[in-house]
Write a protein that holds these residues in place. Sequence first.
Motif, PDB file in Angstrom:
ATOM      1  N   VAL A   1      43.275  58.258  82.937  1.00 56.48           N
ATOM      2  CA  VAL A   1      42.576  59.528  82.733  1.00 56.48           C
ATOM      3  C   VAL A   1      43.523  60.728  82.754  1.00 56.48           C
ATOM      4  N   ILE A   2      44.560  60.682  83.580  1.00 54.70           N
ATOM      5  CA  ILE A   2      45.517  61.790  83.635  1.00 54.70           C
ATOM      6  C   ILE A   2      46.316  61.861  82.341  1.00 54.70           C
ATOM      7  N   VAL A   3      46.713  60.703  81.841  1.00 56.38           N
ATOM      8  CA  VAL A   3      47.479  60.650  80.593  1.00 56.38           C
ATOM      9  C   VAL A   3      46.603  61.063  79.416  1.00 56.38           C
ATOM     10  N   ARG A   4      45.337  60.643  79.417  1.00 58.27           N
ATOM     11  CA  ARG A   4      44.429  60.981  78.315  1.00 58.27           C
ATOM     12  C   ARG A   4      44.249  62.495  78.187  1.00 58.27           C
ATOM     13  N   TYR A   5      44.270  63.178  79.319  1.00 56.98           N
ATOM     14  CA  TYR A   5      44.071  64.630  79.308  1.00 56.98           C
ATOM     15  C   TYR A   5      45.374  65.357  79.621  1.00 56.98           C
TER      16      TYR A   5
ATOM     17  N   THR B   1      46.532  57.540  90.075  1.00 58.47           N
ATOM     18  CA  THR B   1      47.900  57.901  90.450  1.00 58.47           C
ATOM     19  C   THR B   1      48.890  56.856  89.971  1.00 58.47           C
ATOM     20  N   ILE B   2      48.567  55.592  90.225  1.00 56.51           N
ATOM     21  CA  ILE B   2      49.456  54.504  89.806  1.00 56.51           C
ATOM     22  C   ILE B   2      49.592  54.493  88.281  1.00 56.51           C
ATOM     23  N   GLY B   3      48.483  54.818  87.581  1.00 58.47           N
ATOM     24  CA  GLY B   3      48.486  54.803  86.122  1.00 58.47           C
ATOM     25  C   GLY B   3      49.465  55.768  85.491  1.00 58.47           C
ATOM     26  N   VAL B   4      49.814  56.833  86.197  1.00 59.33           N
ATOM     27  CA  VAL B   4      50.772  57.813  85.685  1.00 59.33           C
ATOM     28  C   VAL B   4      52.195  57.262  85.757  1.00 59.33           C
ATOM     29  N   TYR B   5      52.477  56.496  86.790  1.00 57.95           N
ATOM     30  CA  TYR B   5      53.844  56.033  87.053  1.00 57.95           C
ATOM     31  C   TYR B   5      54.095  54.591  86.610  1.00 57.95           C
ATOM     32  N   PHE B   6      53.043  53.823  86.475  1.00 57.08           N
ATOM     33  CA  PHE B   6      53.231  52.395  86.216  1.00 57.08           C
ATOM     34  C   PHE B   6      52.239  51.967  85.128  1.00 57.08           C
ATOM     35  N   LEU B   7      52.681  51.997  83.879  1.00 57.82           N
ATOM     36  CA  LEU B   7      51.787  51.766  82.741  1.00 57.82           C
ATOM     37  C   LEU B   7      51.206  50.358  82.722  1.00 57.82           C
ATOM     38  N   ASP B   8      51.908  49.403  83.310  1.00 57.36           N
ATOM     39  CA  ASP B   8      51.422  48.018  83.295  1.00 57.36           C
ATOM     40  C   ASP B   8      50.206  47.796  84.183  1.00 57.36           C
ATOM     41  N   ILE B   9      49.828  48.802  84.955  1.00 59.59           N
ATOM     42  CA  ILE B   9      48.674  48.650  85.846  1.00 59.59           C
ATOM     43  C   ILE B   9      47.412  48.359  85.050  1.00 59.59           C
ATOM     44  N   ASN B  10      47.358  48.798  83.790  1.00 65.44           N
ATOM     45  CA  ASN B  10      46.199  48.504  82.938  1.00 65.44           C
ATOM     46  C   ASN B  10      45.977  47.008  82.800  1.00 65.44           C
TER      47      ASN B  10
END
Length: 253
Positions: A82-86, A157-166
């Motif tokens: 969500v942070i990356v999307r916006y 938070t993790i999604g901003v720093y670690f793209l593989d979390i998806n």
Amino acid sequence: MFNSKYWNMIYQISVAEFRSKDQGTFLGFLWTLFHPLIYFIVLYNLFSKWMGSHIPDFPLYLIIGIVQWNFFATSTSNSINVIVRYNAFVKSIKFPKSILVLASVLSTLYSHILELIILIIFWLVIKANFTVMVFFLLPILLLNIYLIVAVSFMLATIGVYFLDINRIWGIFTNVGFFLTPIFYTLELINPTKRNIILLNPMTHIIKSTRDVLIDGKLFDLTGFVYVFIFATIVLIIGYQIFNKYEKHFVERI
């Protein structure tokens, strides 16, 4: 966060996100209902028709588990990026970034409410008896939202720093589907392993829903309190992490 303009911002973003998911598709938001429906049809035929499941009210039992799990899995997965999307908002406007996490959860809540309405209709058809116990779905819904928000802050938070979390979280939710009593009962499991499954907060969310709709009784308060405490601990940790790294989001995206 208590400023009215922020709450309006949460609402506007959530509505925009909800609409954008199915923009331009023929069936629109109805696609969001197909996912749990397909799971229901496959699992119902597999365990009821082919394997002869003897769980009472199995269709209702099954759809409750699918609907509740789908809300948790979809909402938490949606919050990861969500942070990356916006990123345009994050880079150009000064506002609490937690708004984006809350808006993300709210956008999936709209779909979940539609699912709950269908679930209640399904319940009325099968049980053919309306009881006031249905109103106890509200505290269960609020607890589920509370749990989802708690987990979402950490994932965002993790999604901003670690793209593989998806991908990792996708695997986790797929495994979690089978480690949650959605299409089987706890009584079928070895008591030792049953205790492990009872550590899963979604087990109690789903069980509470079944207590209300299938058994027509108040949900187990012990399990309810356990989920509340679990979610509170996760929220405290998750929000602390989110708050600590929020000022660095612009640099990362």
